[in-house]
Scaffold this motif. Structure first.
Motif, PDB file in Angstrom:
ATOM      1  N   PRO A 118       1.408   4.388 -16.720  1.00 47.54           N
ATOM      2  CA  PRO A 118       0.254   3.810 -17.423  1.00 47.54           C
ATOM      3  C   PRO A 118      -0.707   4.894 -17.922  1.00 47.54           C
ATOM      4  CG  PRO A 118       0.095   3.401 -15.056  1.00 47.54           C
ATOM      5  CD  PRO A 118       1.428   4.046 -15.290  1.00 47.54           C
ATOM      6  N   ALA A 119      -1.197   4.704 -19.140  1.00 48.22           N
ATOM      7  CA  ALA A 119      -2.159   5.661 -19.711  1.00 48.22           C
ATOM      8  C   ALA A 119      -3.468   4.934 -19.968  1.00 48.22           C
ATOM      9  CB  ALA A 119      -1.618   6.248 -21.008  1.00 48.22           C
ATOM     10  N   TYR A 120      -4.579   5.524 -19.529  1.00 46.08           N
ATOM     11  CA  TYR A 120      -5.891   4.887 -19.669  1.00 46.08           C
ATOM     12  C   TYR A 120      -6.830   5.711 -20.532  1.00 46.08           C
ATOM     13  CZ  TYR A 120      -4.412   2.068 -15.702  1.00 46.08           C
ATOM     14  OH  TYR A 120      -3.727   1.226 -14.876  1.00 46.08           O
ATOM     15  N   LEU A 121      -7.670   4.977 -21.275  1.00 46.13           N
ATOM     16  CA  LEU A 121      -8.810   5.633 -21.911  1.00 46.13           C
ATOM     17  C   LEU A 121      -9.997   4.705 -21.748  1.00 46.13           C
ATOM     18  CD1 LEU A 121      -9.043   4.747 -25.462  1.00 46.13           C
ATOM     19  CD2 LEU A 121      -6.759   5.348 -24.925  1.00 46.13           C
ATOM     20  N   PRO A 122     -11.226   5.235 -21.858  1.00 44.18           N
ATOM     21  CA  PRO A 122     -12.390   4.388 -21.593  1.00 44.18           C
ATOM     22  C   PRO A 122     -12.502   3.218 -22.574  1.00 44.18           C
ATOM     23  CG  PRO A 122     -13.046   6.583 -22.357  1.00 44.18           C
ATOM     24  CD  PRO A 122     -11.586   6.627 -22.129  1.00 44.18           C
ATOM     25  N   TYR A 123     -13.166   2.147 -22.114  1.00 44.24           N
ATOM     26  CA  TYR A 123     -13.228   0.903 -22.898  1.00 44.24           C
ATOM     27  C   TYR A 123     -14.053   1.042 -24.171  1.00 44.24           C
ATOM     28  CZ  TYR A 123     -17.943   0.021 -21.048  1.00 44.24           C
ATOM     29  OH  TYR A 123     -19.258   0.130 -20.738  1.00 44.24           O
ATOM     30  N   ASP A 124     -14.926   2.038 -24.203  1.00 40.49           N
ATOM     31  CA  ASP A 124     -15.840   2.179 -25.337  1.00 40.49           C
ATOM     32  C   ASP A 124     -15.710   3.600 -25.898  1.00 40.49           C
ATOM     33  OD1 ASP A 124     -17.972   2.219 -27.057  1.00 40.49           O
ATOM     34  OD2 ASP A 124     -19.518   1.897 -25.524  1.00 40.49           O
ATOM     35  N   ARG A 125     -15.636   3.686 -27.235  1.00 41.29           N
ATOM     36  CA  ARG A 125     -15.512   4.971 -27.916  1.00 41.29           C
ATOM     37  C   ARG A 125     -16.624   5.940 -27.497  1.00 41.29           C
ATOM     38  NH1 ARG A 125     -18.041   6.537 -32.267  1.00 41.29           N
ATOM     39  NH2 ARG A 125     -17.102   8.051 -33.679  1.00 41.29           N
ATOM     40  N   LYS A 126     -17.802   5.371 -27.250  1.00 40.27           N
ATOM     41  CA  LYS A 126     -18.952   6.178 -26.834  1.00 40.27           C
ATOM     42  C   LYS A 126     -18.662   6.998 -25.576  1.00 40.27           C
ATOM     43  CE  LYS A 126     -23.558   4.288 -27.577  1.00 40.27           C
ATOM     44  NZ  LYS A 126     -24.530   3.395 -26.928  1.00 40.27           N
ATOM     45  N   LEU A 127     -17.840   6.419 -24.696  1.00 36.30           N
ATOM     46  CA  LEU A 127     -17.535   7.087 -23.425  1.00 36.30           C
ATOM     47  C   LEU A 127     -16.547   8.246 -23.595  1.00 36.30           C
ATOM     48  CD1 LEU A 127     -17.376   3.848 -21.321  1.00 36.30           C
ATOM     49  CD2 LEU A 127     -18.753   5.819 -20.647  1.00 36.30           C
ATOM     50  N   LEU A 128     -15.943   8.358 -24.794  1.00 31.36           N
ATOM     51  CA  LEU A 128     -15.045   9.484 -25.069  1.00 31.36           C
ATOM     52  C   LEU A 128     -15.832  10.685 -25.560  1.00 31.36           C
ATOM     53  CD1 LEU A 128     -12.012   7.802 -26.877  1.00 31.36           C
ATOM     54  CD2 LEU A 128     -11.919   9.092 -24.741  1.00 31.36           C
TER      55      LEU A 128
END
Ligand code: KG4
Ligand code: ZN
Length: 341
Positions: free
Chosen positions: A296-306
């Motif tokens: 599984p690959a995760y990224l934060p739910y909101d672009r702002k958090l990137l």
């Protein structure tokens, strides 16, 4: 556990209020317009902007979250890596606030923030990694860093690969400049790449067959410069084709090392972080590869958090607080521009 988090590591003035893993507010004042005429971040202007804007940004973060200083359990601040004179503004402000309001202080590594950004939940408690599987492998790609981090547990990290020269985002920005695109180049290149042919221009894939997990983007940058100079007058079609070809090359360079690290370390999950991960092609290719590998690959739910933000600093601070990792000596806390995870 309510935390006011602050990040002034580069050219974003950021403050957030978090409660556990929930992000109640995540305010970012971007200095892009200030630095754009110079085609890059000017440190003393960044410092001045942080000094001017940070009190307002903190105020907005507290108001949006509906909290007062009395409600807070701790204050968190980024102490590195980043621009020394920019980091100083956040640290000084945080120290003043903890002294005034008698709160504990948590010092956070900006890269640990990026790494843990996928654990963030929205204010209702939705999203975020729910069942972490270790070791996790973090791919952190931003304007200042390109890193592969093996995470054995919270607070237990091994930097297994990094760029030997330019960061991937920096390469996007510099190539954008060569093409005459506005600063920062990353978003503009990915926008134009959608209209171009990714196979039109052959570019070298950096460090393709080196046996380690390190990256290098300086050679690619130079190859781009020569190819653009050779072209002379740049047509819209050439620029779009170049953007698509360049984006494809950077994504391939990142994926080759990600795949090698996955094969060697067999991680239970992948954590993506950093501004370059906003790039849709990178997101899609990582997801495809990890589906194939069954990881599984995760990224934060909101672009702002990137992008650079303080929400991720609040999340990392929460995990540090759980480990009892507070600043014991306020005077001893100093910025660490070259801090390594
Ligand atoms: O994480 P971040 O906000 O700041 C640093 O810590 O450096 O990352 C900013 C970087 C910039 O280099 C910017 O060009 C790049 O992220 N970036 C992108 C995209 N959006 C932002 N790069 C490629 N494609 C994008 N869509
Ligand atoms: Zn960053």
């Amino acid at each position: 556990m309510k935390i006011l988090a602050i990040d002034t590591s580069c050219d974003e003035t950021a403050a957030a209020v978090t409660d556990g893993l929930k992000v109640f507010s995540n305010i970012i004042y971007s200095q892009i317009e200030t630095h754009r005429p110079f085609g890059g971040v000017v440190p003393h202007l960044a410092k001045r902007e942080h000094q001017e804007k940070l009190p307002l940004v903190i105020n907005e973060a507290m108001t949006e979250a509906g909290v007062t200083f009395d409600d807070l359990d701790a204050i968190a601040v980024t102490y590195g890596p980043g621009l020394a004179i920019a980091l100083e503004v956040g640290i000084k402000t945080a120290k003043d606030l903890v002294r005034k309001h008698q709160k504990p202080l948590i010092a956070v590594d900006h890269m640990e923030g990026h790494l843990l950004s996928s654990f963030a939940k929205d204010s209702k408690g939705n999203f975020g990694v729910d069942d972490p599987r270790f070791p996790a492998l973090g791919l952190l790609v931003s304007g200042g860093h390109t890193e592969l981090v093996l995470m054995l547990n919270f607070g237990d990290y091994q930097l297994i690969g990094q760029t030997l020269d330019d960061a991937a985002g920096e390469c996007f920005d510099k190539v954008g400049k060569m093409l005459g695109l506005p600063y920062p180049g990353g978003p503009e290149i990915s926008r134009r790449a959608k209209k171009g042919n990714p196979d039109a221009i052959k570019l070298p894939i950096p460090m393709k067959s080196s046996p380690d997990f390190n990256f290098s983007f300086a050679g690619l940058k130079t190859a781009c410069l020569y190819r653009i100079q050779k072209e002379g007058k740049l047509s819209e079609k050439f620029i779009n084709d170049f953007c698509a070809s360049f984006e494809k090359t950077v994504v391939e360079a990142l994926l080759i090392k990600l795949q090698a690290a996955v094969d060697k370390h067999q991680p239970g999950m992948i954590l993506l972080g950093g501004g370059v991960v906003v790039n849709e092609k990178l997101q899609t290719e990582v997801k495809l590869l990890m589906e194939k590998k069954g990881v599984p690959a995760y990224l934060p739910y909101d672009r702002k958090l990137l992008l650079d933000n303080a929400g991720m600093i609040g999340v990392a601070a929460f995990f540090k607080a759980q480990r009892g990792d507070f600043v014991k000596n306020l005077d001893g806390l100093d910025r660490q521009p070259r801090l390594e995870i």
